[in-house]
Design an enzyme around this catalytic site. Structure first.
Site, PDB file in Angstrom:
ATOM      1  N   GLY A  55      26.873  50.860  51.999  1.00  0.00           N
ATOM      2  CA  GLY A  55      27.518  52.060  52.531  1.00  0.00           C
ATOM      3  C   GLY A  55      28.084  51.726  53.892  1.00  0.00           C
ATOM      4  O   GLY A  55      27.694  50.732  54.498  1.00  0.00           O
ATOM      5  N   CYS A  82      22.590  45.642  51.088  1.00  0.00           N
ATOM      6  CA  CYS A  82      23.344  45.866  52.326  1.00  0.00           C
ATOM      7  C   CYS A  82      22.821  47.109  53.064  1.00  0.00           C
ATOM      8  O   CYS A  82      21.680  47.114  53.503  1.00  0.00           O
ATOM      9  CB  CYS A  82      24.831  45.942  52.016  1.00  0.00           C
ATOM     10  SG  CYS A  82      25.831  45.731  53.491  1.00  0.00           S
ATOM     11  N   TYR A  83      23.590  48.179  53.158  1.00  0.00           N
ATOM     12  CA  TYR A  83      23.081  49.400  53.801  1.00  0.00           C
ATOM     13  C   TYR A  83      21.757  49.818  53.160  1.00  0.00           C
ATOM     14  O   TYR A  83      20.827  50.247  53.848  1.00  0.00           O
ATOM     15  CB  TYR A  83      24.113  50.527  53.665  1.00  0.00           C
ATOM     16  CG  TYR A  83      23.637  51.855  54.236  1.00  0.00           C
ATOM     17  CD1 TYR A  83      23.753  52.128  55.592  1.00  0.00           C
ATOM     18  CD2 TYR A  83      23.062  52.828  53.419  1.00  0.00           C
ATOM     19  CE1 TYR A  83      23.304  53.333  56.126  1.00  0.00           C
ATOM     20  CE2 TYR A  83      22.606  54.031  53.936  1.00  0.00           C
ATOM     21  CZ  TYR A  83      22.730  54.276  55.298  1.00  0.00           C
ATOM     22  OH  TYR A  83      22.290  55.464  55.808  1.00  0.00           O
ATOM     23  N   HIS A 169      25.674  40.987  49.108  1.00  0.00           N
ATOM     24  CA  HIS A 169      26.053  41.744  47.907  1.00  0.00           C
ATOM     25  C   HIS A 169      25.929  40.875  46.651  1.00  0.00           C
ATOM     26  O   HIS A 169      26.849  40.111  46.343  1.00  0.00           O
ATOM     27  CB  HIS A 169      27.497  42.243  48.029  1.00  0.00           C
ATOM     28  CG  HIS A 169      27.655  43.339  49.024  1.00  0.00           C
ATOM     29  ND1 HIS A 169      27.533  44.663  48.699  1.00  0.00           N
ATOM     30  CD2 HIS A 169      27.912  43.295  50.352  1.00  0.00           C
ATOM     31  CE1 HIS A 169      27.714  45.404  49.767  1.00  0.00           C
ATOM     32  NE2 HIS A 169      27.946  44.601  50.796  1.00  0.00           N
ATOM     33  N   GLU A 171      26.257  41.789  43.684  1.00  0.00           N
ATOM     34  CA  GLU A 171      27.107  42.310  42.605  1.00  0.00           C
ATOM     35  C   GLU A 171      28.514  41.719  42.593  1.00  0.00           C
ATOM     36  O   GLU A 171      29.192  41.774  41.580  1.00  0.00           O
ATOM     37  CB  GLU A 171      27.179  43.843  42.674  1.00  0.00           C
ATOM     38  CG  GLU A 171      27.972  44.428  43.843  1.00  0.00           C
ATOM     39  CD  GLU A 171      27.194  44.538  45.154  1.00  0.00           C
ATOM     40  OE1 GLU A 171      26.200  43.812  45.308  1.00  0.00           O
ATOM     41  OE2 GLU A 171      27.591  45.316  46.027  1.00  0.00           O
ATOM     42  N   SER A 223      46.436  60.534  22.278  1.00  0.00           N
ATOM     43  CA  SER A 223      47.666  60.152  22.978  1.00  0.00           C
ATOM     44  C   SER A 223      48.141  58.776  22.537  1.00  0.00           C
ATOM     45  O   SER A 223      49.256  58.383  22.822  1.00  0.00           O
ATOM     46  CB  SER A 223      47.405  60.120  24.473  1.00  0.00           C
ATOM     47  OG  SER A 223      46.518  59.052  24.777  1.00  0.00           O
ATOM     48  N   GLY A 224      47.253  58.030  21.868  1.00  0.00           N
ATOM     49  CA  GLY A 224      47.595  56.643  21.547  1.00  0.00           C
ATOM     50  C   GLY A 224      47.084  55.707  22.632  1.00  0.00           C
ATOM     51  O   GLY A 224      47.183  54.495  22.514  1.00  0.00           O
ATOM     52  N   VAL A 226      43.910  54.090  25.091  1.00  0.00           N
ATOM     53  CA  VAL A 226      42.658  53.464  24.665  1.00  0.00           C
ATOM     54  C   VAL A 226      41.544  54.501  24.469  1.00  0.00           C
ATOM     55  O   VAL A 226      40.897  54.537  23.420  1.00  0.00           O
ATOM     56  CB  VAL A 226      42.192  52.417  25.713  1.00  0.00           C
ATOM     57  CG1 VAL A 226      40.907  51.747  25.258  1.00  0.00           C
ATOM     58  CG2 VAL A 226      43.276  51.396  25.951  1.00  0.00           C
ATOM     59  N   ASP A 227      41.343  55.360  25.466  1.00  0.00           N
ATOM     60  CA  ASP A 227      40.172  56.234  25.428  1.00  0.00           C
ATOM     61  C   ASP A 227      40.226  57.227  24.266  1.00  0.00           C
ATOM     62  O   ASP A 227      39.256  57.382  23.520  1.00  0.00           O
ATOM     63  CB  ASP A 227      40.014  56.992  26.760  1.00  0.00           C
ATOM     64  CG  ASP A 227      39.949  56.042  27.929  1.00  0.00           C
ATOM     65  OD1 ASP A 227      39.687  54.847  27.700  1.00  0.00           O
ATOM     66  OD2 ASP A 227      40.162  56.479  29.073  1.00  0.00           O
ATOM     67  N   SER A 228      41.376  57.902  24.115  1.00  0.00           N
ATOM     68  CA  SER A 228      41.419  58.897  23.031  1.00  0.00           C
ATOM     69  C   SER A 228      41.400  58.199  21.669  1.00  0.00           C
ATOM     70  O   SER A 228      40.851  58.722  20.699  1.00  0.00           O
ATOM     71  CB  SER A 228      42.628  59.831  23.174  1.00  0.00           C
ATOM     72  OG  SER A 228      43.833  59.138  23.027  1.00  0.00           O
ATOM     73  N   SER A 229      41.950  56.991  21.593  1.00  0.00           N
ATOM     74  CA  SER A 229      41.944  56.280  20.303  1.00  0.00           C
ATOM     75  C   SER A 229      40.526  55.878  19.909  1.00  0.00           C
ATOM     76  O   SER A 229      40.127  56.009  18.748  1.00  0.00           O
ATOM     77  CB  SER A 229      42.805  55.017  20.375  1.00  0.00           C
ATOM     78  OG  SER A 229      44.144  55.366  20.583  1.00  0.00           O
ATOM     79  N   LYS A 372      35.105  51.349  30.977  1.00  0.00           N
ATOM     80  CA  LYS A 372      36.298  51.019  30.188  1.00  0.00           C
ATOM     81  C   LYS A 372      36.080  49.797  29.291  1.00  0.00           C
ATOM     82  O   LYS A 372      36.481  49.795  28.126  1.00  0.00           O
ATOM     83  CB  LYS A 372      37.464  50.740  31.142  1.00  0.00           C
ATOM     84  CG  LYS A 372      38.811  50.683  30.483  1.00  0.00           C
ATOM     85  CD  LYS A 372      39.352  52.069  30.314  1.00  0.00           C
ATOM     86  CE  LYS A 372      40.734  52.118  29.756  1.00  0.00           C
ATOM     87  NZ  LYS A 372      41.285  53.471  29.810  1.00  0.00           N
TER      88      LYS A 372
END
Ligand code: XMP
Length: 517
Positions: A55, A82-83, A169, A171, A223-224, A226-229, A372
Site C-alpha cells: 500500500g 511490503c506495507y 514483492h 508476486e 456480444s461475441g 470472450v466473457d459472454s461467449s 480473465k
C-alpha cells in the site's frame, strides 16, 4: 464454491490482483477483500491463509489503513507484503521508520533458506523492492530471515504463530524466486492441497446452475466477446435449450463476425439463439452524426433499446433469469475505496442499468469468481474455438468508432474489407499473438494517387496496432516492415478504386488513445 481459500486483504497496493492470480496458479482459490472487511467476515470464510498487500501509506500515519490486532490471534497463517509486512511489525510492537535509503527495483537479497517460506530458494537472490519505510526492529518472537545491504529486515517470521512478512514483492515476476516463495506460503505453511482446477470448477458450476435455474428459462446477452461467449457455453452445458442467447447485431462488427458468432453457437452448442439484425436501424440513428461522444451515446442507447425490447418479447409468456458475463476483476472492491474520481475520456457502454419495466426472476453470473485467464481456460475446456477465446478486445460501439465522422453502410463495408486483409496477413505471418490489439481505421480522408497513367482520388486507411499490459497505457507496435509492406500492398491491390494509400499510426497512449474516437 471452493473449500480451500486464501484471502488477500487489500491495503491499497498496486499488485493486489496479481497476488490473487499467483495464489490461484497454485490451484488454490483466492479472494480479495478490502481492509475494511470485519474480522467476523474473514472468520466466516474460514480461510487457510491471509495475505496483507502492499500500500502507498506509512503505518505510523494515523490516516493510513490499519487492522485490528486480533487478526493475528485467529491462528490462521498470515503473510505480510511490503506495507503489509510493516503493518504486522508495527501492530505487534516492532518499530517501523523511514529508511535512511529507499530501495526501488531489483535488489540483491540474502535469504535464510531454513525458513519454510524460503524452502528451495537460493541463499542469494534478486527481489523487487519498492519502499521508503522499513522495519527497524522486529516485534518480540520474530526472527529475521532476509536482509539486503541497506534493509536489515527484508523478511521476518514467527513460525509458532505462522506469521511471515517480506518487505519485497514476491508476486511480481522481477522477484526471481517469488513464485516459489508464494507456493511455499500457500502449500507448506497454509497446508493447501490445491483443488481449484477449471475442470472441477465447470463440474460444480454446472451443478449449481442447474439447481439455481431449475426448469425456468435464462436469457443471456451475447456480444461475441470472450466473457459472454464463455458464459453462454457454460450455461448451455448446464441447461441446454432453457438458455436463450440474444445477439444484437448492430452491423458494426468486423467482416463476417456476426455470421461467425451465429455459426459457432448454433452449430456447437445446445441453446435457443436469437439474432437481431439491425444495421439499418443503427445507420439511421447515426445519420450525419460526427461527434465521437454523441456516436458512442447513440450506439449505446440504441443497442440497449433493441436488447430490452427483445427481452420483453421473450418474456411475454413468463419471467426468466437474466445471465451476465461479469468476471472477478469487474467486481473487486479495492482497498483504495470507491470514491476515486476520474475524467470521462470516452463513454464505454458496457455497464447499463436495467429499465424499470423489465423484471427477471434473478441475476445469474456464472463467471463472477474467475480472472480473465481462468475464463479463457474454461472457454477452451468447453470447446469454444481458440480464436474466440483469445480474441482481442473489441469496443462495444464496434466499427462505429473506427469510421471517423459520419457513418454510412459503404464506409463500414470498406473498413471491414481493409481490416479483414490486415487480420488475414497477421494470422498468416503468425504475428497475431505478439500484439495486444490491431485494427484498421477509416479517417474519411481522400488522397491523390496514381494508377497506370491515371490520377486517383480515394480513401486513406490507417493501421493501428499496440502492445500493452492493461490498456491504460500502450505502445505502438513495432510490426516488421515486411509485414506492413504486404498489408499495404494487399489493401491497395485488392481494394483498387476504393483505397489508394495506407499509413501506420506511430503514436503511443498517452498522448493518443488506442481507438481513434
Ligand atoms: P482507448 O481508446 O480508450 O481504448 O485507449 C482502450 C481499450 O478499450 C477498448 N474500448 C472499448 N471497449 N467499450 C469497450 O468494451 C467501449 O466503448 C470501448 N472503447 C474503447 C479499446 O478497443 C481498447 O482495447
Amino acid at each position: 464454491m471452493a473449500k480451500e481459500m486464501i484471502i488477500v486483504l487489500d491495503f491499497g497496493g498496486q499488485y493486489n490482483q496479481l497476488i490473487a492470480r499467483r495464489v490461484r496458479e497454485n490451484n488454490v482459490y483466492c479472494e480479495i477483500l478490502p481492509y475494511t472487511a470485519s474480522l467476523e467476515e474473514i472468520r466466516a470464510l474460514s480461510p487457510k491463509g491471509i495475505i496483507f498487500t502492499g500500500g502507498p501509506n506509512s503505518v505510523y500515519d494515523p490516516e493510513s489503513p490499519h487492522y485490528s490486532k486480533d487478526i493475528f490471534e485467529l491462528g490462521i497463517p498470515i503473510l505480510g507484503i511490503c506495507y503489509g509486512s510493516q503493518l504486522m511489525a508495527w501492530a505487534l510492537g516492532g518499530v517501523v521508520e523511514t529508511a535512511p535509503v529507499s530501495e526501488y527495483g531489483h535488489t540483491d537479497t540474502c535469504l535464510d533458506v531454513n525458513s519454510p517460506l524460503f524452502e528451495g530458494c537460493s541463499e542469494k537472490t534478486s527481489v523487487w523492492m519498492s519502499h521508503t519505510d522499513y522495519i527497524a526492529r522486529t516485534p518480540e518472537g520474530f526472527n529475521i530471515i532476509a536482509h539486503t545491504p541497506v534493509c536489515p529486515v527484508a523478511a521476518m517470521e514467527f513460525p509458532d504463530k505462522k506469521l511471515y512478512a517480506t518487505q519485497f514483492h514476491p508476486e511480481v515476476l522481477h522477484t526471481a524466486e517469488g513464485k516459489t516463495i508464494l507456493r511455499n506460503f500457500v502449500k507448506n505453511i497454509c497446508a493447501c492441497e490445491g483443488e481449484w482446477k477449471m475442470e472441477s470448477f465447470i463440474e460444480s458450476a454446472v451443478q449449481e446452475l442447474r439447481e439455481a435455474i431449475g426448469d425456468k428459462r435464462v436469457i443471456l446477452g451475447l456480444s461475441g466477446g470472450v466473457d459472454s461467449s464463455v458464459a453462454a457455453a457454460l450455461l448451455s452445458k448446464a441447461v441446454g435449450k432453457q438458455l436463450t442467447c440474444v445477439f444484437v447485431d448492430h452491423g458494426l462488427m468486423r467482416k463476417n463476425e456476426g455470421d461467425e458468432v451465429q455459426r459457432i453457437f448454433t452449430q456447437r452448442f445446445d441453446m435457443e439463439f436469437v439474432r437481431v439484425n439491425c444495421q439499418e436501424h443503427f445507420l439511421q440513428a447515426l445519420k450525419d452524426v460526427v461527434d465521437p461522444e454523441q456516436k458512442r451515446k447513440i450506439i449505446g442507447t440504441e443497442f440497449y433499446r433493441v436488447f430490452w425490447d427483445e427481452i420483453k418479447k421473450l418474456q411475454e409468456d413468463g419471467l426468466s433469469y437474466f445471465a451476465q458475463g461479469t468476471i472477478y476483476p469487474d467486481r473487486i472492491e479495492s482497498g483504495k475505496g470507491k470514491n476515486k474520481k476520474s475524467a470521462v475520456i470516452k463513454t464505454h457502454h458496457n455497464m447499463v442499468e436495467q429499465p424499470k419495466d423489465v423484471q427477471f426472476l434473478g441475476t445469474i453470473e456464472p463467471l463472477k469468481d474467475l480472472f480473465k485467464d481462468e475464463v479463457r481456460a474454461v472457454g477452451e475446456l468447453l470447446g469454444l474455438p481458440r480464436d474466440l477465446v483469445w480474441r482481442q478486445p473489441f469496443p462495444g460501439p464496434g466499427l462505429g468508432v473506427r469510421v471517423i465522422g459520419a457513418i454510412t453502410a459503404e464506409k463500414v463495408s470498406l473498413l471491414q474489407d481493409a481490416d479483414w486483409i490486415l487480420r488475414d496477413e497477421m494470422s498468416k505471418n503468425g504475428y497475431e499473438s505478439q500484439l495486444s490489439q490491431f485494427f484498421c481505421v477509416l479517417p474519411g480522408v481522400n488522397t491523390v494517387g496514381v494508377m497506370g497513367d491515371f490520377r486517383t482520388y480515394s480513401d486513406l486507411i490507417v493501421i493501428r496496432a499496440v502492445t500493452t499490459d492493461d490498456f491504460m497505457t500502450a505502445d505502438w507496435a513495432r510490426i516488421p516492415y515486411d509485414i506492413l509492406a504486404k498489408v499495404s500492398g494487399r489493401i491497395t491491390n485488392e481494394m483498387k478504386g476504393r483505397v489508394n494509400r495506407v499509413v501506420y499510426d506511430i503514436t503511443s497512449k498517452p498522448p493518443a488513445t488506442v481507438e481513434w474516437e
